[in-house]
Design a protein around this motif. Structure first.
Motif, PDB file in Angstrom:
ATOM      1  N   LEU A   1       1.040  -1.261   0.011  1.00  0.00           N
ATOM      2  CA  LEU A   1       0.080  -0.174   0.078  1.00  0.00           C
ATOM      3  C   LEU A   1       0.728   1.284   0.137  1.00  0.00           C
ATOM      4  O   LEU A   1       0.707   2.150  -0.615  1.00  0.00           O
ATOM      5  N   MET A   2       2.063   1.157   0.593  1.00  0.00           N
ATOM      6  CA  MET A   2       2.825   2.364   0.804  1.00  0.00           C
ATOM      7  C   MET A   2       3.592   2.591  -0.698  1.00  0.00           C
ATOM      8  O   MET A   2       3.558   3.699  -1.043  1.00  0.00           O
TER       9      MET A   2
ATOM     10  N   ARG B   1       0.794   4.186  -2.787  1.00  0.00           N
ATOM     11  CA  ARG B   1       0.557   5.737  -2.335  1.00  0.00           C
ATOM     12  C   ARG B   1       1.732   6.393  -3.026  1.00  0.00           C
ATOM     13  O   ARG B   1       1.722   7.507  -3.539  1.00  0.00           O
TER      14      ARG B   1
ATOM     15  N   GLU C   1       1.377   6.775  -6.638  1.00  0.00           N
ATOM     16  CA  GLU C   1       0.042   7.674  -7.114  1.00  0.00           C
ATOM     17  C   GLU C   1       0.705   9.201  -6.753  1.00  0.00           C
ATOM     18  O   GLU C   1       0.248  10.038  -7.721  1.00  0.00           O
ATOM     19  N   ARG C   2       1.290   9.495  -5.966  1.00  0.00           N
ATOM     20  CA  ARG C   2       1.992  10.721  -5.615  1.00  0.00           C
ATOM     21  C   ARG C   2       2.732  11.390  -7.043  1.00  0.00           C
ATOM     22  O   ARG C   2       2.646  12.264  -7.167  1.00  0.00           O
TER      23      ARG C   2
END
Lengths: 370, 336
Positions: free
Chosen positions: B326-327, B330, B333-334
């Motif tokens: 998940l990290m 993320r 995504e960023r």
């Protein structure tokens, strides 16, 4: 705890007395026993566990009907997956308060374990089991509060081969290690306590004696590691080995003498062998659940099981070895040779109990090559 | 029970007012929706959280050799997971190895399942509504097969005398493999016995069966996002001269990146607990932690505390894996 047990016993006595009184009253009112007694007789029943599959089927087909005919007690057969897993089930049952079976069939080490855990076996009244006198004393198991198990039968874990593939038949377990033609060809049990350690100890070491120390156990397991290239299947369920022998995925290994005999009789290429080191023997015992209210029926069944005629019937129909003297059973030499043999290897029961975590982990690490 | 009857019950509680005036006032202030939520919360706590806590508590129990176990507060089960029971005399990485196989099979199984499900679902969503419905029914139907049933089917398919090895032998491929020396190569890969090719036991069969088990889930998870992709974008790209691969790379994949990652994670977690396929198709040397957990709890040693400790370690490892993925997501995504 003791207090509770005693009061429990009185409760059941009172209950039974009431039942008896009721039966008497019913018989009186009916004038003759024609109406009253059969109704009561039909109520007598008992739940008995045995290992599922061919074994249990044979009990249902050949043994229980004879018992019901003789005593009027109906038998409800209960499937046990095996001995040790069933102990877990019975342990949970003891906690929840309802037992799935009155009588269970336990292997010797499982029974000893149940004794040590405590509260899982109900003492039996030896006076109500007249046929127990036929049994050798070794098969009447005494716990701290009396007789808690009576021998049911003996079984062998035998060397088996596919006689079309392995010629001539081996005379020693050593050939399973040393015959280069057997590469990736054998089926052995994956369980640490399925007696291959005893076979190895009897073949290359001083038998059960060697398994009493951790050094001995490690040495035996190291020897088992040497057979790994010859093993194609480490089986967990009986049926896996049965299929593998039928499919010729394996052409030899270890298997139960009774089932091997049956498969051979059905024409499959399997021959059980007694090599010079012998085959491991195992004993099954009848044990009563403390939650059972059928002590009387259980005693009658156990007495029936100790009858030499029943022992012979089990040998003929199930393929187990009798626990009474051969001369009492009336089994012919040929019949006896089919269910038993010499010499036999006595498993190192104490080692399996006192060092179980150690043995299991060393065995698993050997299998995993870790 | 119908709705009015439920509120009737509440009336009775109000009359009784057992918990004092403050509690009664609190209850009076609650609507039926709150009470239903409260009941659901209580059920969840009891059904999900209690067993979970029990496992953790049991994992600190003490094993008694030759008997069962007793409650306790003992870290030895956790120590054993890492270094073995004979520590400090000797150290074994047996359970770490089992954990490795657990993770490896789950990762490979979910990757293969999603890898096959993605193109399948993509082309499925491009078909007519009728064919889509038919495929979905087929996929849902295959979901109804239990693991035991699937394993049985694959068992027959891969067996020496009834399955693929028999077929290969019958058409002469086996003898060709023997003549050309390829059988020796297959033996190095653990895919042949001296007599024939073999798939049982093999890690290949284990991973493929696991992938097959979760493949329908992958299709269902990917169906909605893939069918929501704007067709006009694809057509526009096409008219501007983009090839299929470019369309896939620049339009389809970015649109379903998160659902694909989500499916992978879900299937990974699902596969961590696989038991039947592993016991059937993996050799004991390549078996996983769930098998060891089961053996500890239900096997001859009656060692529930050690089983529980292994389960807790497996849970923590899975948690770390998921948190890490998940990290990464993320971070991606960023950057995007």
């Amino acid at each position: 705890m003791t207090q509770k047990k005693i009061s429990g016993r009185f409760d059941s006595l009172t209950r039974r007395d009431i039942l008896r009184a009721g039966a008497g009253a019913a018989a009186l009112t009916a004038g003759t026993s024609v109406l009253g007694m059969p109704a009561i007789a039909q109520e007598r029943s008992i739940k008995i566990g045995s290992y599922g599959g061919y074994f249990e089927d044979s009990f249902k087909k050949h043994i229980y009907p004879v018992f019901t005919e003789a005593t009027g007690i109906k038998v409800e057969s209960v499937t046990q997956p095996n001995s040790s897993d069933w102990l877990v089930t019975m342990q949970q049952a003891a906690a929840s308060g309802t037992a799935p079976a009155d009588l269970s069939l336990y292997g010797k080490d499982t029974m000893i374990k149940a004794m040590r855990i405590g509260g899982l076996l109900k003492p039996l009244d030896v006076a109500k089991i007249p046929n127990a006198s036929n049994m050798k004393k070794d098969f009447l198991y005494e716990g701290s509060d009396g007789l808690v198990g009576v021998g049911a039968m003996a079984w062998f874990t035998a060397m088996v081969i596919n006689p079309n593939e392995i010629k001539p038949a081996p005379t020693s377990w050593k050939e399973f290690w040393e015959n280069p033609a057997l590469e990736s060809s054998l089926g052995l049990s994956k369980q640490y306590d399925a007696r291959f350690l005893d076979i190895t100890a009897a073949t290359y070491f001083d038998g059960a004696e060697t398994l009493m120390t951790e050094e001995g156990i490690t040495a035996v397991i190291d020897k088992v590691a040497e057979i790994k290239p010859n093993v194609a299947l480490w089986w967990t369920a009986e049926s896996q080995m049965e299929q593998a022998m039928k499919n010729e995925d394996v052409i030899g290994g270890m298997y139960y003498l009774d089932v091997a005999g049956l498969m051979a009789a059905d024409g499959f290429p399997i021959a059980p062998i007694f090599p010079k080191e012998g085959n491991p023997i195992g004993y099954g015992s009848w044990c009563l659940s403390p939650l059972s209210e059928k002590s009387e029926e259980a005693a009658e069944f156990i007495s029936f099981s100790c009858d030499p005629a029943t022992q012979a019937l089990m040998s003929r129909k199930i393929g187990t070895a009798p626990l009474v003297d051969k001369s009492l059973t009336g089994l012919s030499d040929e019949e006896y040779a089919g269910v038993s043999g010499e010499p036999y290897i006595t498993p190192a029961y104490e080692a399996y109990l006192d060092k179980e975590s150690f043995i299991k982990e060393k065995w698993d690490a050997m299998l995993a090559g870790a | 029970m119908s709705y009015p009857a439920v509120s009737g019950d509440i009336e009775v509680d109000r009359e009784a007012g057992k918990g004092g005036p403050a509690f009664a006032a609190y209850i009076r202030g609650l609507g039926p929706a709150n009470i239903i939520m409260g009941v659901i919360t209580a059920v969840i706590l009891f059904v999900f959280v209690a067993p979970f806590l029990l496992v953790i508590v049991v994992s600190f129990g003490e094993k008694i050799e030759g008997a069962s176990w007793v409650w306790g507060f003992d870290f030895s089960n956790y120590i054993r997971v890492f270094v073995g029971v004979d520590w400090p005399n000797s150290v074994t990485l047996l359970y770490a190895l089992k954990l490795y196989y657990t993770l490896a099979y789950a990762v490979l199984g979910s990757l293969i399942a999603v890898g096959f499900a993605f193109p399948f679902t993509y082309f499925m969503t491009q078909g007519s509504r009728r064919s889509q419905a038919m495929w979905l029914v087929f996929v849902l139907a295959s979901l109804s097969m239990s693991e035991v049933f699937v394993v049985m089917g694959w068992d027959i398919l891969l067996s020496n005398r009834s399955g693929l090895p028999a077929l290969l032998k019958a058409v002469g491929i086996t003898s060709w493999l023997k003549d050309t020396g390829w059988l020796a190569v297959l033996r190095d890969w653990d895919l042949a016995s001296p007599r024939n090719v073999k798939f049982k036991t093999s890690q290949l069969a284990t991973v493929l069966t696991m992938a097959y088990l979760v493949w329908p889930y992958a299709v269902i998870l990917l169906f909605a996002p893939l069918s929501r992709i704007d067709r006009s974008m694809i057509e526009a790209a096409r008219t501007m001269g983009a090839g299929s691969l470019t369309v896939l790379r620049t339009i389809v994949l970015p649109a379903v990146r998160l659902p694909v990652l989500g499916s992978l994670l879900l299937l990974f977690v699902y596969l961590l607990g696989t038991y039947v396929s592993v016991t059937y198709f993996a050799a004991p040397a390549h078996q996983t932690l769930p098998v060891s957990i089961y053996e500890s709890i239900r096997g001859a040693t009656l060692n529930a505390p050690f089983g529980a400790a292994q389960a807790v370690i497996l849970l923590i490892t899975a948690g770390i894996f998921i948190g890490f993925s998940l990290m990464l997501a993320r971070l991606a995504e960023r950057k995007a």
